[in-house]
Design a protein around this motif. Structure first.
Motif, short mmCIF file in Angstrom:
data_model
loop_
_atom_site.label_atom_id
_atom_site.label_comp_id
_atom_site.label_asym_id
_atom_site.label_seq_id
_atom_site.Cartn_x
_atom_site.Cartn_y
_atom_site.Cartn_z
N THR A 1 44.42 39.72 46.90
CA THR A 1 43.56 39.57 45.72
C THR A 1 43.81 38.15 45.23
N ASP B 1 39.77 39.97 48.04
CA ASP B 1 39.04 40.31 46.83
C ASP B 1 39.07 39.07 45.94
N SER C 1 37.55 37.70 40.64
CA SER C 1 37.73 37.01 39.36
C SER C 1 38.00 35.52 39.49
N GLN D 1 30.29 40.28 38.20
CA GLN D 1 30.27 40.18 36.73
C GLN D 1 31.35 39.31 36.10
C1 LIG Z 1 37.25 43.44 37.85
C2 LIG Z 1 37.92 43.47 39.16
C3 LIG Z 1 37.75 44.56 40.05
C4 LIG Z 1 36.94 45.78 39.71
O1 LIG Z 1 35.60 45.51 39.66
P1 LIG Z 1 34.53 46.67 39.39
O2 LIG Z 1 33.25 45.94 39.42
O3 LIG Z 1 34.82 47.26 38.04
O4 LIG Z 1 34.65 47.67 40.48
C5 LIG Z 1 38.38 44.48 41.27
N1 LIG Z 1 39.12 43.41 41.62
C6 LIG Z 1 39.32 42.37 40.78
C7 LIG Z 1 40.15 41.22 41.21
C8 LIG Z 1 38.72 42.38 39.53
O5 LIG Z 1 38.91 41.34 38.70
#
Ligand SMILES: *Cc1c(COP(=O)(O)O)cnc(C)c1O
Length: 363
Positions: free
Chosen positions: A152, A175, A178, A198
């Protein structure tokens, strides 16, 4: 019909959904009423029209330019949030008798591990659970035979960020929800990148995926069609009705990033915002930062005031000053200031002014 955006002096430090650039909001408002002079709202157009195809093509082209991707990579816009990808990644990449390596650096990575273990074996390649995920473990260990290594890149909740990615011979999966497009990155190091839109690139309801094609097609498992990356690639992200409006907002945000100067510019702004905030925090002993300095996130700064009453008072003052979204995540507590791409420096300055005046009164 023109929609007049209300001018309110709020400082939006939301962790997600979060602040979007004003030109994106303005353009999206117009498109709700009349999309590109079609006489139809963006909410009313067909997803198989040339109008939407152009939106999708432009979004994909922006991603490829910003990431400097070659033809080995495909870009998809799929339903759901990053949480969907916690399941969809192992469903597409991890066979039942195989092992995937995951880094356990925070709450989101943890959830990804839990989902992956429903599909195959998971080894934890590195964990910072011993210190409440307040640092990034650098010495990773996992078998060479692992199907992929998952990280992440920015831990939204804990406020840590990878500043140097692991070097590995196995496919690297990330991932990037953010910190996507917040700085220049050698994206070619990755075999798969996913990001919920988002936080840094649009509105909720859509995931962006970047997939290196050679990682697909090596699995025994039969994959449900709507979950199958290969099928989505063949359908050009149009297997079924995509989240049209969310894709449109991503397209506008990506265009904005390019027009503002791309990832070099975004990276400079991120560093400037983060330096100002962290330098201020470091100069004020009242505020305790939480994570290892070298692993601090430029996107999400987490800090505390030891006296809980005083901390609540600070949060109250934030509210009164029009600072939105600064209460820490429910499991971590404290204060969290999120500073995504669209956050202007003036908001960070307003925050540091409050930090200083609060510390002068109570420090
Ligand atoms: C916000 C976030 C998620 C979750 O995202 P959703 O759209 O609520 O499923 C997963 N990973 C990271 C790093 C995030 O910041």
């Amino acid at each position: 019909m023109r929609f007049q955006a209300t001018v309110m002096k709020l400082h939006n430090f939301n962790s997600g959904p979060s602040i979007l650039p004003q030109p994106v909001l303005d353009q999206a408002s117009i498109a709700i009423h009349d999309f590109n002079n079609t006489g139809l709202s963006i909410l009313e157009i067909g997803h198989r029209t040339s109008h939407f195809q152009e939106v999708l093509n432009n979004a994909i082209a922006s991603v490829k330019r910003l990431m400097q991707l070659d033809d080995q990579y495909e870009v998809l816009f799929l339903h759901g949030g990053a949480t969907t990808q916690f399941m969809q990644v192992p469903m597409n990449l991890l066979d039942e008798d195989k092992t995937a390596a995951y880094c356990d650096n925070g709450i989101w990575g943890n959830k990804a591990i839990k989902e992956a273990s429903l599909f195959g074996n998971v080894v934890v390649a590195g964990s910072s659970a011993d210190k409440n995920h307040t640092y990034i473990p650098k010495d990773l260990q996992y078998p060479d035979s692992a199907s992929y290594l998952h990280i992440t890149t920015n831990n939204t909740v804990e406020g840590t960020q990878w500043h140097q990615y692991p070097i590995t011979n196995i496919p690297l999966v990330a991932d990037m929800s953010s910190d996507i497009f917040s700085r220049p990155v050698d994206f070619k190091k990755f075999s798969l990148i996913y990001a919920g839109a988002q936080k840094n690139m649009g509105s909720a309801g859509v995931n962006m995926l970047v997939i290196k094609k050679d990682i697909l097609g090596n699995l025994q498992r039969r994959i449900p069609t709507i979950m199958n990356y290969q099928k989505h690639i063949e359908a050009g992200s149009l297997m079924n009705t995509p989240p049209v409006f969310a894709v449109y907002v991503s397209m506008l945000t990506l265009k904005w990033i390019e027009e503002e100067g791309g990832l070099v510019e975004m990276g400079q702004r991120s560093s400037e915002r983060a330096s100002l905030l962290y330098n201020t925090l470091d100069s004020l002993p009242l505020f305790k930062t939480y994570v290892a300095k070298e692993d601090r996130s430029e996107m999400n700064a987490v800090f505390f005031i030891e006296d809980e009453n005083l901390q609540n008072q600070f949060l109250d003052e934030c509210k009164q000053a029009g600072f939105i979204g600064v209460k820490g995540y429910r499991t971590v507590g404290g204060i969290r200031v999120s500073m995504y791409n669209a956050l202007p420096m003036s908001s960070v300055l307003a925050m540091t002014d409050l930090l200083k005046s609060f510390a002068a009164k109570h420090g």
